[in-house]
Design an enzyme around this catalytic site. Structure first.
Site, PDB file in Angstrom:
ATOM      1  N   ARG A  18       0.924  -1.263  -0.019  1.00 45.36           N
ATOM      2  CA  ARG A  18       0.001  -0.075  -0.071  1.00 45.36           C
ATOM      3  C   ARG A  18       0.857   1.267   0.001  1.00 45.36           C
ATOM      4  NH1 ARG A  18      -3.584  -0.304   4.807  1.00 45.36           N
ATOM      5  NH2 ARG A  18      -1.715  -1.514   5.762  1.00 45.36           N
ATOM      6  N   ASN A  36      -6.137  -2.936   1.640  1.00 42.53           N
ATOM      7  CA  ASN A  36      -6.114  -4.368   1.573  1.00 42.53           C
ATOM      8  C   ASN A  36      -7.546  -4.901   1.549  1.00 42.53           C
ATOM      9  OD1 ASN A  36      -3.309  -4.500   1.885  1.00 42.53           O
ATOM     10  ND2 ASN A  36      -3.374  -4.463   3.973  1.00 42.53           N
TER      11      ASN A  36
END
Length: 88
Positions: A18, A36
């Protein structure tokens, strides 16, 4: 301008994916988000100039050093004209 939605699968959680996405999105002047998913994949929506979006997609196929990307599912989305890129 274009916006795309990506589902990135493989070893992509717990490896800094990320923040890798955030760093490259900001560098390329892109907006959108990364998060996620419960199934272990990573979801990204990215928006910006066509060339920058395509460069991001190429980077997403590689990911950070510890990642191992198996697949990237891509879908075009309507442009939203957001002002930032967020990690969710």
């Amino acid at each position: 301008m274009k916006r795309i939605h990506l589902i990135i699968s493989g070893r992509v959680q717990g490896v800094g994916f990320r923040y890798f996405c955030q760093s490259h999105a900001q560098r390329l002047g892109l907006t959108g988000y990364v998060r996620n998913r419960e199934d272990g994949s990573v979801e990204v929506e990215i928006e910006g100039e066509d060339v920058a979006v395509e460069e991001f997609v190429t980077l997403a196929w590689n990911g950070p050093r510890a990642a191992h990307v198996h697949d990237v599912i891509r879908e075009e989305r309507p442009v939203k004209r957001e002002s930032e890129f967020r990690v969710r």
